[in-house]
Design a protein around this motif. Structure first.
Motif, mmCIF file in Angstrom:
data_model
loop_
_atom_site.group_PDB
_atom_site.id
_atom_site.type_symbol
_atom_site.label_atom_id
_atom_site.label_comp_id
_atom_site.label_asym_id
_atom_site.label_seq_id
_atom_site.Cartn_x
_atom_site.Cartn_y
_atom_site.Cartn_z
ATOM 1 N N SER A 66 -8.193 -0.944 -3.326
ATOM 2 C CA SER A 66 -8.783 -0.789 -2.405
ATOM 3 C C SER A 66 -8.456 -1.564 -0.937
ATOM 4 C CB SER A 66 -10.342 -0.762 -2.422
ATOM 5 O OG SER A 66 -10.623 -2.007 -2.733
ATOM 6 N N LEU A 67 -7.819 -2.741 -1.172
ATOM 7 C CA LEU A 67 -7.361 -3.431 -0.374
ATOM 8 C C LEU A 67 -5.908 -2.947 -0.037
ATOM 9 C CD1 LEU A 67 -8.374 -7.383 -1.319
ATOM 10 C CD2 LEU A 67 -8.996 -5.955 0.450
ATOM 11 N N LEU A 68 -5.021 -2.804 -0.896
ATOM 12 C CA LEU A 68 -3.593 -2.504 -0.857
ATOM 13 C C LEU A 68 -3.491 -1.240 0.083
ATOM 14 C CD1 LEU A 68 -1.968 -3.588 -3.827
ATOM 15 C CD2 LEU A 68 -2.244 -5.045 -1.659
ATOM 16 N N SER A 69 -4.406 -0.138 -0.373
ATOM 17 C CA SER A 69 -3.833 1.375 -0.189
ATOM 18 C C SER A 69 -3.957 1.443 1.227
ATOM 19 C CB SER A 69 -4.856 2.304 -0.679
ATOM 20 O OG SER A 69 -4.843 2.090 -2.331
ATOM 21 N N PRO A 127 -0.130 -11.029 -0.969
ATOM 22 C CA PRO A 127 -0.793 -10.836 -2.323
ATOM 23 C C PRO A 127 0.260 -11.138 -3.427
ATOM 24 C CG PRO A 127 -1.094 -8.621 -1.309
ATOM 25 C CD PRO A 127 -0.554 -9.758 -0.427
ATOM 26 N N GLY A 128 1.385 -10.391 -3.034
ATOM 27 C CA GLY A 128 2.499 -10.325 -4.096
ATOM 28 C C GLY A 128 3.022 -11.694 -4.337
ATOM 29 N N CYS A 129 3.151 -12.758 -3.408
ATOM 30 C CA CYS A 129 3.362 -14.299 -3.410
ATOM 31 C C CYS A 129 2.383 -14.823 -4.351
ATOM 32 C CB CYS A 129 3.645 -14.866 -2.454
ATOM 33 S SG CYS A 129 5.399 -14.278 -1.273
ATOM 34 N N GLY A 130 1.116 -14.469 -4.018
ATOM 35 C CA GLY A 130 -0.161 -15.061 -4.856
ATOM 36 C C GLY A 130 -0.070 -14.623 -6.495
ATOM 37 N N TYR A 131 0.405 -13.306 -6.713
ATOM 38 C CA TYR A 131 0.442 -12.806 -7.948
ATOM 39 C C TYR A 131 1.389 -13.645 -8.591
ATOM 40 C CZ TYR A 131 -2.376 -8.742 -6.457
ATOM 41 O OH TYR A 131 -3.389 -7.933 -6.055
ATOM 42 N N PHE A 132 2.517 -13.730 -8.071
ATOM 43 C CA PHE A 132 3.834 -14.358 -8.679
ATOM 44 C C PHE A 132 3.673 -15.768 -8.860
ATOM 45 C CE2 PHE A 132 7.773 -17.012 -8.211
ATOM 46 C CZ PHE A 132 8.478 -16.239 -9.112
ATOM 47 N N VAL A 178 -6.048 -15.237 3.060
ATOM 48 C CA VAL A 178 -7.058 -14.609 2.043
ATOM 49 C C VAL A 178 -6.378 -13.768 1.119
ATOM 50 C CG1 VAL A 178 -8.846 -15.131 3.508
ATOM 51 C CG2 VAL A 178 -7.926 -12.921 3.746
ATOM 52 N N LEU A 179 -5.400 -12.866 1.540
ATOM 53 C CA LEU A 179 -4.869 -11.988 0.727
ATOM 54 C C LEU A 179 -3.915 -12.860 -0.371
ATOM 55 C CD1 LEU A 179 -3.537 -9.275 3.117
ATOM 56 C CD2 LEU A 179 -5.380 -8.723 1.449
ATOM 57 N N PHE A 180 -3.441 -13.656 0.057
ATOM 58 C CA PHE A 180 -2.605 -14.660 -0.900
ATOM 59 C C PHE A 180 -3.513 -15.469 -1.820
ATOM 60 C CE2 PHE A 180 -1.401 -18.812 -2.140
ATOM 61 C CZ PHE A 180 -0.258 -18.796 -2.726
ATOM 62 N N LEU A 181 -4.696 -15.877 -1.355
ATOM 63 C CA LEU A 181 -5.701 -16.454 -2.601
ATOM 64 C C LEU A 181 -6.089 -15.458 -3.468
ATOM 65 C CD1 LEU A 181 -7.311 -19.081 -0.039
ATOM 66 C CD2 LEU A 181 -5.775 -19.407 -1.673
#
Length: 537
Positions: free
Chosen positions: A308-311, A336-341, A406-409
């Motif tokens: 719901s954030l990405l779409s 968010p991708g860098c956060g996941y990584f 905030v997307l990264f965190l």
């Protein structure tokens, strides 16, 4: 109480073996030789629903030496392969997000309809684990994870001449692609001990999470400079790599194939027992365990939040910040991708650390202890990030830097949640990992489907802030469910197991009476004897 003490002593012995094995792993001489064919266990006894040895307990012990069948370097290669394969289906779900207006224009439809195709994609990813989970337990992991079907469906999507064909091939791609995610988790449970698999699961899940985050960025670059169909030709090339890698590098890792249990059965009887083994209802029935139900809801709330954030990023952030190209919107997905990584390097290791900490504290490994590692991030960090994101975008405060932070965190925090919850699904019922993971993914992707489908209409009606607030409430309630599972999960499992045993005892008198009529040997009503008796009849 005696049963608990016995289980504790047995588990302490296993933990001792695990610790010894982990110490030995540090030495060069301890690495086991690589086997060209992994040994498997076969009972030659039916586990079908009409057989007398249907599993009545949630815990089935797997011999410790099973985890030493492959050397370390081979396990690492497998984790990398599995992570790459798991990357494919989720990235396919989001690469098209950056191209929604272009795809809609080509097929003379609206962005809402194309987003609906993504929602159906998620729905099929939610339903298909009920098929792949039982099949992987019966026929093994390698048979399911061929990637050939995914390759063919990717080609079909790239060539789709109309909207109907686009929908059909997207649906088939989702059904095929989910097998990577499901079987990948099961393979990791086959080759890693419970005290090790959190780290491996973290690396594996990096593919499933990085894919959705980087997909729109890649799609944005492609759509800015060429046709949206190139997205699916790129997907086809990646699928080809997965086909080759799975064929040459993936051995059969399952310890026990249920198909081996059908020795002695033939014809209609064999078909009935086989249907009982692969029936999707087996996955749904696992929800009678409250711990699995609440864990599934917890995982689903995380994926609802994620999709719901990405779409809607291109539809929400582009107008807020006066961005004009798909590539500019795609840059937001990198946060968010860098956060996941980066979370990959810490989340799984932290989950394993918590497991070992509680083993030292209790003297026994309890599967629910692992989920302590997820609670602070799931109940505090992610909700705080989502609230800040939603209301700052709603009120035009903070600008692009705050949104990126905030997307990264929240992406980083998710990698402290998913390895914990996934590993718990592998730990809690070792004999049925494929089905348990399947049940968890059913919840995840059905709620992801709901989030993908409703986010744009909901944001238009109530605004970004209130929609994110609803997501936060869902996350907090799910966190409370995980906390309840940590506290009472073991007692819930014991109660369900006790009910199954009691039900089995009420079903047995007729079998015992028949045995006594045949010769009075009621005490030897073994599965093998039962199979032989059926053959004689």
């Amino acid at each position: 109480m005696e049963r608990d003490r016995h289980e504790g002593q047995s588990q302490q012995s296993i933990n001792s073996q695990n610790n010894d094995a982990s110490h030995n792993d540090d030495s060069v001489s301890s690495e086991p030789p690589e086997h060209p064919y992994l040994e498997r266990f076969s009972t030659h006894q039916s586990l079908g629903p009409d057989a007398p040895i249907e599993c009545r307990e949630s815990i089935v012990e797997i011999p410790d030496e099973v985890y030493d069948r492959l050397p370390k370097h081979r396990k690492l290669v497998l984790v990398l392969l599995l992570s790459f394969c798991a990357f494919l289906a989720p990235i396919s779900s989001t690469t098209v997000l950056a191209a929604v207006p272009e795809v809609a224009a080509e097929y003379n439809t609206t962005g809402i309809i194309i987003n609906l195709s993504n929602a159906i994609y998620m729905l099929c990813m939610g339903i298909s684990p009920m098929i792949w989970g039982p099949i992987s337990q019966v026929y093994g992991r390698r048979w399911v994870m061929t990637a050939v079907g995914f390759l063919g469906c990717s080609i079909g999507t790239a060539l789709a001449p109309n909207l109907a064909a686009f929908f059909v091939f997207r649906i088939l791609t989702a059904i095929e692609g989910t097998s990577f995610i499901l079987v990948g988790s099961a393979v990791i449970s086959d080759i890693y001990r419970p005290t090790e698999r959190g780290t491996a699961i973290g690396w594996f899940l990096s593919g499933t999470l990085i894919g959705p985050a980087f997909g729109p960025f890649v799609g944005g670059i492609i759509v800015t400079h060429t046709s949206w169909r190139v997205i699916f030709w790129l997907q086809t090339g990646l699928a080809g790599v997965a086909v080759v890698g799975s064929f040459f590098l993936l051995p059969e890792t399952i310890y026990h194939k249920k198909i081996d249990d059908l020795s002695g059965y033939s014809g209609v009887e064999k078909g009935k027992v086989l249907w009982g083994m692969i029936n999707p209802w087996r996955v749904i029935k696992l929800y009678e365990y409250p711990n699995l139900l609440l864990t599934g809801l917890g995982s689903a709330s995380l994926l609802w939040n994620m999709y719901s954030l990405l779409s809607p990023i291109r539809y929400i952030l582009n107008p807020r910040f006066n961005l004009t190209t798909p590539m500019q919107a795609g840059l937001f997905y990198l946060a968010p991708g860098c956060g996941y990584f980066l979370g990959t390097f810490a989340g799984g290791r932290y989950a394993d650390y918590v497991v070992k900490k509680y083993i030292q504290k209790r003297g026994v490994r309890i599967p629910e202890d692992r989920m302590y590692s997820a609670l602070p991030f799931m109940g505090i960090v992610i909700p705080a990030c989502v609230l800040v994101y939603g209301w700052c975008v709603e009120t035009n405060r903070g600008g692009i830097p705050l949104v990126v932070i905030v997307l990264f965190l929240q992406g980083f925090a998710q990698l402290f949640c998913f390895p914990s919850l996934n590993s718990y699904c592998l730990d809690v019922m070792p004999g049925r990992t494929g089905e348990v993971v399947a049940g968890n993914y059913v919840f995840r992707y059905i709620l992801a489907c709901a989030g993908t489908a409703c986010v744009l209409p909901a944001v238009e009606v109530m605004g970004v802030g209130w929609f994110c607030t609803i997501s936060v409430v869902l996350l907090i309630l799910s966190s409370l469910g995980i906390l309840a599972t940590v506290w009472w999960g073991k007692s819930w499992r014991d109660k369900v197991d006790a009910k199954k045993k009691a039900k089995r005892l009420t079903e047995k008198p007729s079998h015992r009476g028949a045995a006594q009529g045949l010769g009075g040997n009621a005490h030897i009503a073994t599965p093998a004897a039962e199979t032989q008796r059926k053959d004689e009849v």
